[in-house]
Design a protein around this motif. Structure first.
Motif, PDB file in Angstrom:
ATOM      1  N   MET A   1       0.801  -1.146   0.000  1.00 51.98           N
ATOM      2  CA  MET A   1       0.000   0.000   0.000  1.00 51.98           C
ATOM      3  C   MET A   1       0.873   1.249   0.000  1.00 51.98           C
ATOM      4  O   MET A   1       1.843   1.306   0.710  1.00 51.98           O
ATOM      5  CB  MET A   1      -0.858  -0.092   1.229  1.00 51.98           C
ATOM      6  CG  MET A   1      -1.800   0.956   1.210  1.00 51.98           C
ATOM      7  SD  MET A   1      -2.972   1.091   2.375  1.00 51.98           S
ATOM      8  CE  MET A   1      -3.604   0.157   3.259  1.00 51.98           C
ATOM      9  N   ARG A   2       0.352   2.126  -0.775  1.00 53.90           N
ATOM     10  CA  ARG A   2       1.108   3.389  -0.907  1.00 53.90           C
ATOM     11  C   ARG A   2       0.506   4.444   0.013  1.00 53.90           C
ATOM     12  O   ARG A   2      -0.664   4.327   0.421  1.00 53.90           O
ATOM     13  CB  ARG A   2       1.029   3.847  -2.339  1.00 53.90           C
ATOM     14  CG  ARG A   2       1.762   2.897  -3.268  1.00 53.90           C
ATOM     15  CD  ARG A   2       1.818   3.390  -4.652  1.00 53.90           C
ATOM     16  NE  ARG A   2       0.539   3.900  -5.114  1.00 53.90           N
ATOM     17  CZ  ARG A   2       0.215   4.196  -6.324  1.00 53.90           C
ATOM     18  NH1 ARG A   2       1.097   4.030  -7.264  1.00 53.90           N
ATOM     19  NH2 ARG A   2      -0.934   4.660  -6.666  1.00 53.90           N
ATOM     20  N   LEU A   3       1.236   5.431   0.221  1.00 49.10           N
ATOM     21  CA  LEU A   3       0.823   6.515   1.119  1.00 49.10           C
ATOM     22  C   LEU A   3      -0.331   7.301   0.509  1.00 49.10           C
ATOM     23  O   LEU A   3      -1.228   7.749   1.218  1.00 49.10           O
ATOM     24  CB  LEU A   3       2.033   7.423   1.394  1.00 49.10           C
ATOM     25  CG  LEU A   3       1.817   8.579   2.360  1.00 49.10           C
ATOM     26  CD1 LEU A   3       1.459   8.075   3.733  1.00 49.10           C
ATOM     27  CD2 LEU A   3       2.987   9.492   2.394  1.00 49.10           C
ATOM     28  N   VAL A   4      -0.372   7.398  -0.770  1.00 47.89           N
ATOM     29  CA  VAL A   4      -1.418   8.155  -1.459  1.00 47.89           C
ATOM     30  C   VAL A   4      -2.760   7.428  -1.304  1.00 47.89           C
ATOM     31  O   VAL A   4      -3.809   8.064  -1.210  1.00 47.89           O
ATOM     32  CB  VAL A   4      -1.053   8.319  -2.951  1.00 47.89           C
ATOM     33  CG1 VAL A   4      -2.155   9.036  -3.720  1.00 47.89           C
ATOM     34  CG2 VAL A   4       0.258   9.041  -3.104  1.00 47.89           C
ATOM     35  N   ASP A   5      -2.743   6.098  -1.207  1.00 45.27           N
ATOM     36  CA  ASP A   5      -3.979   5.347  -1.055  1.00 45.27           C
ATOM     37  C   ASP A   5      -4.608   5.562   0.313  1.00 45.27           C
ATOM     38  O   ASP A   5      -5.814   5.359   0.488  1.00 45.27           O
ATOM     39  CB  ASP A   5      -3.742   3.843  -1.270  1.00 45.27           C
ATOM     40  CG  ASP A   5      -3.366   3.519  -2.705  1.00 45.27           C
ATOM     41  OD1 ASP A   5      -3.717   4.346  -3.597  1.00 45.27           O
ATOM     42  OD2 ASP A   5      -2.689   2.511  -2.922  1.00 45.27           O
ATOM     43  N   LEU A   6      -3.864   5.953   1.299  1.00 47.93           N
ATOM     44  CA  LEU A   6      -4.401   6.184   2.638  1.00 47.93           C
ATOM     45  C   LEU A   6      -5.179   7.492   2.722  1.00 47.93           C
ATOM     46  O   LEU A   6      -6.012   7.651   3.609  1.00 47.93           O
ATOM     47  CB  LEU A   6      -3.269   6.218   3.669  1.00 47.93           C
ATOM     48  CG  LEU A   6      -2.534   4.904   3.902  1.00 47.93           C
ATOM     49  CD1 LEU A   6      -1.390   5.126   4.857  1.00 47.93           C
ATOM     50  CD2 LEU A   6      -3.480   3.864   4.466  1.00 47.93           C
ATOM     51  N   ILE A   7      -4.943   8.403   1.833  1.00 41.29           N
ATOM     52  CA  ILE A   7      -5.638   9.696   1.840  1.00 41.29           C
ATOM     53  C   ILE A   7      -6.965   9.502   1.110  1.00 41.29           C
ATOM     54  O   ILE A   7      -7.005   8.907   0.027  1.00 41.29           O
ATOM     55  CB  ILE A   7      -4.792  10.761   1.134  1.00 41.29           C
ATOM     56  CG1 ILE A   7      -3.456  10.930   1.843  1.00 41.29           C
ATOM     57  CG2 ILE A   7      -5.514  12.091   1.075  1.00 41.29           C
ATOM     58  CD1 ILE A   7      -2.502  11.831   1.148  1.00 41.29           C
ATOM     59  N   ILE A  13      -6.141  15.543  -4.149  1.00 40.88           N
ATOM     60  CA  ILE A  13      -5.670  16.659  -4.970  1.00 40.88           C
ATOM     61  C   ILE A  13      -5.237  17.804  -4.062  1.00 40.88           C
ATOM     62  O   ILE A  13      -4.183  18.415  -4.279  1.00 40.88           O
ATOM     63  CB  ILE A  13      -6.778  17.107  -5.947  1.00 40.88           C
ATOM     64  CG1 ILE A  13      -7.034  16.000  -6.937  1.00 40.88           C
ATOM     65  CG2 ILE A  13      -6.369  18.381  -6.674  1.00 40.88           C
ATOM     66  CD1 ILE A  13      -8.114  16.310  -7.915  1.00 40.88           C
ATOM     67  N   ALA A  14      -6.022  18.041  -3.014  1.00 44.22           N
ATOM     68  CA  ALA A  14      -5.670  19.125  -2.093  1.00 44.22           C
ATOM     69  C   ALA A  14      -4.377  18.805  -1.354  1.00 44.22           C
ATOM     70  O   ALA A  14      -3.523  19.686  -1.125  1.00 44.22           O
ATOM     71  CB  ALA A  14      -6.802  19.354  -1.108  1.00 44.22           C
ATOM     72  N   SER A  15      -4.197  17.547  -0.973  1.00 40.53           N
ATOM     73  CA  SER A  15      -2.983  17.188  -0.237  1.00 40.53           C
ATOM     74  C   SER A  15      -1.755  17.246  -1.149  1.00 40.53           C
ATOM     75  O   SER A  15      -0.670  17.644  -0.720  1.00 40.53           O
ATOM     76  CB  SER A  15      -3.135  15.812   0.395  1.00 40.53           C
ATOM     77  OG  SER A  15      -3.367  14.842  -0.591  1.00 40.53           O
ATOM     78  N   LEU A  18      -1.046  20.809  -1.516  1.00 42.06           N
ATOM     79  CA  LEU A  18      -0.437  21.295  -0.267  1.00 42.06           C
ATOM     80  C   LEU A  18       1.023  20.857  -0.188  1.00 42.06           C
ATOM     81  O   LEU A  18       1.891  21.639   0.219  1.00 42.06           O
ATOM     82  CB  LEU A  18      -1.235  20.783   0.932  1.00 42.06           C
ATOM     83  CG  LEU A  18      -0.717  21.222   2.298  1.00 42.06           C
ATOM     84  CD1 LEU A  18      -0.843  22.746   2.453  1.00 42.06           C
ATOM     85  CD2 LEU A  18      -1.446  20.516   3.407  1.00 42.06           C
ATOM     86  N   LEU A  19       1.294  19.636  -0.598  1.00 41.19           N
ATOM     87  CA  LEU A  19       2.662  19.137  -0.586  1.00 41.19           C
ATOM     88  C   LEU A  19       3.529  19.936  -1.551  1.00 41.19           C
ATOM     89  O   LEU A  19       4.669  20.304  -1.213  1.00 41.19           O
ATOM     90  CB  LEU A  19       2.671  17.646  -0.959  1.00 41.19           C
ATOM     91  CG  LEU A  19       4.041  16.976  -0.967  1.00 41.19           C
ATOM     92  CD1 LEU A  19       4.650  16.980   0.421  1.00 41.19           C
ATOM     93  CD2 LEU A  19       3.945  15.563  -1.514  1.00 41.19           C
ATOM     94  N   ALA A  25       7.522  26.459  -0.946  1.00 42.90           N
ATOM     95  CA  ALA A  25       7.811  27.414   0.136  1.00 42.90           C
ATOM     96  C   ALA A  25       9.112  27.055   0.841  1.00 42.90           C
ATOM     97  O   ALA A  25       9.920  27.928   1.200  1.00 42.90           O
ATOM     98  CB  ALA A  25       6.647  27.446   1.123  1.00 42.90           C
ATOM     99  N   GLY A  26       9.354  25.782   1.038  1.00 42.89           N
ATOM    100  CA  GLY A  26      10.595  25.348   1.685  1.00 42.89           C
ATOM    101  C   GLY A  26      11.811  25.696   0.846  1.00 42.89           C
ATOM    102  O   GLY A  26      12.841  26.178   1.367  1.00 42.89           O
ATOM    103  N   SER A  27      11.703  25.420  -0.462  1.00 43.99           N
ATOM    104  CA  SER A  27      12.845  25.752  -1.318  1.00 43.99           C
ATOM    105  C   SER A  27      13.032  27.264  -1.409  1.00 43.99           C
ATOM    106  O   SER A  27      14.173  27.762  -1.442  1.00 43.99           O
ATOM    107  CB  SER A  27      12.667  25.133  -2.706  1.00 43.99           C
ATOM    108  OG  SER A  27      11.556  25.706  -3.368  1.00 43.99           O
ATOM    109  N   ALA A  28      11.932  28.016  -1.414  1.00 43.71           N
ATOM    110  CA  ALA A  28      12.043  29.476  -1.435  1.00 43.71           C
ATOM    111  C   ALA A  28      12.682  29.976  -0.135  1.00 43.71           C
ATOM    112  O   ALA A  28      13.544  30.865  -0.141  1.00 43.71           O
ATOM    113  CB  ALA A  28      10.668  30.106  -1.645  1.00 43.71           C
TER     114      ALA A  28
END
Length: 180
Positions: A1-7, A13-15, A18-19, A25-28
């Motif tokens: 199972m992948r992490l995307v399947d848990l959402i 799409i929102a997550s 957000l990611l 933002a982190g790279s900026a």
């Protein structure tokens, strides 16, 4: 199972968005921090160069001021020496004039003037008549009254003092205007 399947599907799409926003933002923020460090180093280098330049300028200014003060002190010393010389000349001249006035007052010295030649017939400087006991030949002279002699000495004394003062003024002007 992948992490995307848990959402849940409606939030996937929102997550992901957000990611992506967090990554951007982190790279900026990381780029902003790195740029801040670089700019900070440049500003620090510029501040150091500026302070070094100001230090050199202040040292050069202090040296120039010291040099000008030394020149001024040397000029003041030369002027003081010249002033002492002219003052000594003035005192010596006044002393000489006072002695001359004293000699005139005590009849130790008599002033005389040459009279205009009244003999139009010849150029002989021997007087036609001789005074008893006198063997002096030459131009005819008349002695001045002691009071008149005193006035003449006073006039020449004032003239001598004026000439000494004029020489002192000329020496001062020459000393001040001549660059050394």
């Amino acid at each position: 199972m992948r992490l995307v399947d848990l959402i849940p599907a409606q939030f996937r799409i929102a997550s992901i968005a957000l990611l992506l926003v967090v990554l951007a933002a982190g790279s900026a923020a990381l780029a902003w921090t790195v740029q801040g460090w670089r700019c900070g180093e440049q500003l620090e280098r510029q501040a150091r160069l500026h302070s070094d330049t100001l230090k050199e300028l202040s040292l050069a200014s202090a040296a120039l001021q010291r040099n000008e003060q030394d020149k001024r002190f040397a000029l003041e010393q030369r002027l003081q020496n010249k002033d002492e010389i002219h003052h000594k000349e003035l005192i010596d001249e006044q002393t000489k004039q006072a002695r001359l006035r004293d000699r005139l007052a005590t009849d130790d010295l008599r002033l005389s003037v040459i009279l205009a030649a009244t003999d139009t017939t010849g150029s002989c400087s021997v007087p036609a008549t001789t005074a008893a006991g006198s063997m002096v030949h030459g131009t005819t002279r008349a002695q001045l009254d002691p009071a008149h002699a005193q006035r003449i000495i006073g006039i020449t004394d004032t003239g001598d003092q004026g000439l000494i003062a004029l020489r002192a003024c000329q020496a001062y002007a020459k000393e001040v205007s001549t660059p050394k």
